[in-house]
Design a protein around this motif. Sequence first.
Motif, PDB file in Angstrom:
ATOM      1  N   ASN A 158     -21.066  25.692 -21.564  1.00 57.86           N
ATOM      2  CA  ASN A 158     -20.628  26.835 -20.770  1.00 57.86           C
ATOM      3  C   ASN A 158     -21.484  27.055 -19.524  1.00 57.86           C
ATOM      4  N   GLU A 159     -22.716  26.515 -19.520  1.00 61.83           N
ATOM      5  CA  GLU A 159     -23.514  26.628 -18.295  1.00 61.83           C
ATOM      6  C   GLU A 159     -22.949  25.742 -17.177  1.00 61.83           C
ATOM      7  N   ASN A 160     -21.988  24.886 -17.512  1.00 59.92           N
ATOM      8  CA  ASN A 160     -21.348  24.041 -16.501  1.00 59.92           C
ATOM      9  C   ASN A 160     -20.069  24.663 -15.937  1.00 59.92           C
ATOM     10  N   ILE A 161     -19.818  25.914 -16.241  1.00 59.78           N
ATOM     11  CA  ILE A 161     -18.638  26.590 -15.697  1.00 59.78           C
ATOM     12  C   ILE A 161     -18.884  26.919 -14.225  1.00 59.78           C
ATOM     13  N   GLU A 162     -17.938  26.550 -13.394  1.00 56.62           N
ATOM     14  CA  GLU A 162     -17.972  26.854 -11.966  1.00 56.62           C
ATOM     15  C   GLU A 162     -16.914  27.907 -11.668  1.00 56.62           C
ATOM     16  N   ASN A 163     -17.270  28.918 -10.898  1.00 58.09           N
ATOM     17  CA  ASN A 163     -16.316  29.921 -10.454  1.00 58.09           C
ATOM     18  C   ASN A 163     -15.669  29.382  -9.173  1.00 58.09           C
ATOM     19  N   VAL A 164     -14.560  28.665  -9.324  1.00 53.99           N
ATOM     20  CA  VAL A 164     -13.956  27.977  -8.179  1.00 53.99           C
ATOM     21  C   VAL A 164     -13.183  28.918  -7.266  1.00 53.99           C
ATOM     22  N   ILE A 165     -12.865  30.109  -7.731  1.00 49.23           N
ATOM     23  CA  ILE A 165     -12.166  31.068  -6.866  1.00 49.23           C
ATOM     24  C   ILE A 165     -13.048  31.389  -5.651  1.00 49.23           C
TER      25      ILE A 165
END
Length: 172
Positions: A158-165
């Motif tokens: 989950n630390e690899n989640i990117e907020n692409v918005i």
Amino acid sequence: MKVVLLSLVLVLVCANHEKPAEIDPSKVTGEWRSIYAAADNKEKIEEGGPLGGYYRRIECIDNCEYLSLTFYAKDDGRCPLFTQVLKKQEGDVYVIEFAGTNILQLIYVSDNMLVTYIENDDGEKITKMTEGVGRGDSFTQEELQKYQELNSERGIPNENIENVIETDNCPP
């Protein structure tokens, strides 16, 4: 008596195993916006990475036998638009050729959230990734928690989640 007991145990064991959630095709079709992306190889999804993309429309055709994806793939600040129609393969997956061969699966859909799981084979390495898309431009806390659970189930940190918005400056 042993047969009855064995049968009861078998029924309980089978009932305890969850079947994958059925995807409701009526909830899939429509305008979507990429909000989050996560991958076990984070460099692939970071801005400028080969798998960085922004969904705009997803359409289920013939009860999801075909899936039409409309998305932008940012390339040196430009936003070329792509539309691809994919045919469902065995195992309820779709294959798309983009920065390698990608096996795509719809793994969760609700009224306002859809999550895809993708395995990208670029010829050197297989990258596991998810994309969380929404009808708006953010997830509720419950939706984000569901997205995180889906990542954990697939071995994506989950630390690899990117907020692409935040990096989506392509046309609506």
